[in-house]
Design an enzyme around this catalytic site. Structure first.
Site, mmCIF file in Angstrom:
data_model
loop_
_atom_site.group_PDB
_atom_site.id
_atom_site.type_symbol
_atom_site.label_atom_id
_atom_site.label_comp_id
_atom_site.label_asym_id
_atom_site.label_seq_id
_atom_site.Cartn_x
_atom_site.Cartn_y
_atom_site.Cartn_z
ATOM 1 N N CYS A 27 1.942 -6.327 -11.017
ATOM 2 C CA CYS A 27 0.746 -6.719 -10.277
ATOM 3 C C CYS A 27 1.005 -8.057 -9.608
ATOM 4 O O CYS A 27 1.621 -8.944 -10.210
ATOM 5 C CB CYS A 27 -0.442 -6.814 -11.234
ATOM 6 S SG CYS A 27 -1.976 -7.284 -10.424
ATOM 7 N N HIS A 50 -4.956 1.704 -10.791
ATOM 8 C CA HIS A 50 -4.638 0.288 -11.041
ATOM 9 C C HIS A 50 -5.699 -0.609 -10.409
ATOM 10 O O HIS A 50 -6.207 -1.537 -11.039
ATOM 11 C CB HIS A 50 -3.248 -0.023 -10.474
ATOM 12 C CG HIS A 50 -2.833 -1.444 -10.651
ATOM 13 N ND1 HIS A 50 -1.953 -1.844 -11.639
ATOM 14 C CD2 HIS A 50 -3.181 -2.581 -9.976
ATOM 15 C CE1 HIS A 50 -1.777 -3.157 -11.552
ATOM 16 N NE2 HIS A 50 -2.519 -3.618 -10.543
ATOM 17 N N GLU A 51 -6.043 -0.333 -9.157
ATOM 18 C CA GLU A 51 -7.020 -1.177 -8.462
ATOM 19 C C GLU A 51 -8.411 -1.029 -9.057
ATOM 20 O O GLU A 51 -9.167 -1.999 -9.129
ATOM 21 C CB GLU A 51 -7.011 -0.892 -6.964
ATOM 22 C CG GLU A 51 -5.666 -1.077 -6.282
ATOM 23 C CD GLU A 51 -4.902 -2.339 -6.673
ATOM 24 O OE1 GLU A 51 -5.536 -3.370 -6.996
ATOM 25 O OE2 GLU A 51 -3.667 -2.292 -6.667
ATOM 26 N N HIS A 103 -8.838 -3.268 -11.912
ATOM 27 C CA HIS A 103 -9.216 -4.624 -11.472
ATOM 28 C C HIS A 103 -10.735 -4.716 -11.309
ATOM 29 O O HIS A 103 -11.353 -5.687 -11.749
ATOM 30 C CB HIS A 103 -8.549 -4.982 -10.134
ATOM 31 C CG HIS A 103 -7.183 -5.534 -10.256
ATOM 32 N ND1 HIS A 103 -6.923 -6.768 -10.804
ATOM 33 C CD2 HIS A 103 -5.978 -5.026 -9.892
ATOM 34 C CE1 HIS A 103 -5.619 -7.015 -10.776
ATOM 35 N NE2 HIS A 103 -5.024 -5.954 -10.238
#
Length: 136
Positions: free
Chosen positions: A85, A126-127, A130
């Protein structure tokens, strides 16, 4: 505008709030910042550039796709992987799903649904982590 990458884990651990139509200008900053980091990055969440809104961008093949308020509605075929990341040093293990369905609003604030597999699905997961304050 190219924005600096947030590395403060306390800020990254905050759950994003839903985006509204007035947040659409954030998309331009995400596009510019992702393009500036294209050699080492394939996706970003708005909190990585200092905006705690539920907005992500993912490079899906040749296209940069901005998603407002993305939500995974289906997932299958779990697997273990390692990811890096831009906001963190090194790689870390994580669980992902090979196939996902994601619903979101596009930049024109039209509802969209995408079925994604493999690396494209991994980017979006993954995003979305976040957005949910999950640090891999």
């Amino acid at each position: 505008m190219i924005k600096p990458i947030v590395k403060d884990q306390q800020l990254l651990a905050k759950k994003a709030v839903p985006a509204t139509k007035t947040d659409r200008p954030i998309a331009a900053d995400l596009i510019d910042t992702l393009n500036a980091h294209q050699t080492e990055c394939v996706g970003m969440a708005a909190n990585m550039i200092g905006s705690n809104k539920k907005i992500i961008i993912a490079r899906l093949g040749p296209l940069n796709v901005v998603m407002f308020n993305p939500q995974i509605t289906a997932k299958s075929n779990p697997y273990q992987t390692e990811e890096g990341c831009l906001s963190l040093i090194g790689k870390r293990p994580t669980k992902r799903y090979q196939k996902i369905t994601v619903k979101f609003f596009n930049q024109a604030w039209q509802p969209q649904t995408l079925f994604l597999t493999d690396f494209a699905a991994e980017i979006v997961q993954h995003e979305l982590d976040h957005c949910n304050g999950i640090i891999i």
